[in-house]
Write an enzyme that holds these catalytic residues in place. Sequence first.
Site, PDB file in Angstrom:
ATOM      1  N   TYR A 105       0.815  -1.094  -0.092  1.00  0.00           N
ATOM      2  CA  TYR A 105      -0.073  -0.003  -0.023  1.00  0.00           C
ATOM      3  C   TYR A 105       0.908   1.244  -0.192  1.00  0.00           C
ATOM      4  CZ  TYR A 105      -3.146   3.633   1.777  1.00  0.00           C
ATOM      5  OH  TYR A 105      -3.858   4.737   1.868  1.00  0.00           O
ATOM      6  N   GLU A 192      -3.762   7.470  -3.836  1.00  0.00           N
ATOM      7  CA  GLU A 192      -3.547   6.316  -3.370  1.00  0.00           C
ATOM      8  C   GLU A 192      -3.441   5.019  -4.299  1.00  0.00           C
ATOM      9  OE1 GLU A 192      -6.242   4.570   0.510  1.00  0.00           O
ATOM     10  OE2 GLU A 192      -7.215   4.014  -1.421  1.00  0.00           O
TER      11      GLU A 192
END
Length: 391
Positions: A105, A192
């Site tokens: 991530y 993101e």
Amino acid sequence: MKIQEADAKSLLVAQGLPVPDWEVAHTVEEARLAADRFFASGAEQVVIKAQVLVGGRGKAGGVKLAGFPEQAELVAGTILGMDIKGITVRKVLVGPAANIVKEFYMSAVLDRAAGRILLMGSAEGGVEIEQVAASNPAAIVRVHADPLLGLLDFQARQFVFAMGLGAQLKAGVAIAKGLVRTMRAYDADLVEINPLAIIRELDATGTEVERLVCLDAKVTLDDSALPRHPELEELRDPDEEAPADREAREAGLTFIKLDGTIGCMVNGAGLAMTTMDLVKRAGGEPANFLDIGGGARADRVAAAMRIILDDPKVDAILVNIFGGITRGDEVAKGLIEARAQQTRDVPMVVRIVGTNAAEAALLLEQAQFTTAATLDEAAAKAVAASRGAVA
Ligand code: GDP
Ligand code: MN
């Protein structure tokens, strides 16, 4: 403003970030043609992904793989038209499926308290970061980028090592810096990548290699900065904008829907917040924040009224206008016009002070509106009217 994954990926590519190839398809036929092309250029599988502005598409069945063209057609058929969290899927992304070795991530967000861009990274990719933050907060590493110097090389290296991505140090550093660059280039408030994935593929000589790529992308743009990027306005997806939000934007109103029952129509952001506070103090719950802006004329008032009444929970309306540039009588005319067109009869309490307040009072009296002299009185009356409606 949220933008679709495919558009977010275009922005990343423009900033030099590694993203696997893709095409957007609106029909099963288009999806089949896209899949044909990827299979023809050597893909063993294709991935088909719903393009909707909500997360967790994978879990909802909106991300699927297909091993041959007919299957791609079938899968596209099941995803197109699917309902994901109340949104109908109207388009899909088709691309060569990645052979994933490990998911990470990485994101950049605007940290308003620090006044800096904050990078967050984790070796626990593919799952929602809120979940990681709750169950294993130590698994998230953070670093701030300097507003003048950006993300320095040593910071980026430390960050990438700390998130367990040392095996892909160079690529990781380039992506971390690329996220900060993307934030700044488009005035984004979130970029993101989840998952940021190490994938295995064959290079030009047929040798197996590992590579770090952005498999998913979520970008939100700062609405207030959009005038600086007129070309990004095109990325707004009208299919997914709430009708009330669209109408408010087109009418030049600042509108935020809330959960209460008392619709508020106010001019000026500060006064709107004060009005909401006083509604709460009087025991009520505001249904919205709505700033009709300075110099609001009758048509804008009427639009504001339509938006407020569109919310079925609204059972009382409080209008609080401080006339400066905004003329009280214009607002009163707008209210009278709006009530004439109104489809739902909801009690309304009006307080207008300042410029042309006397003219406004006369118009409202003739039209038999309930008025109030002070804001406390107006809030109390609106709350009482709302309670009356419930009882
Ligand atoms: P989200 O669920 O809306 O965040 O959609 P994602 O694009 O992140 O996809 C969800 C999950 O599907 C990812 O975490 C991956 O595990 C999987 N996935 C997505 N793309 C691929 C792909 O190209 N190949 C494989 N094998 N899995 C994928
Ligand atoms: Mn994702």
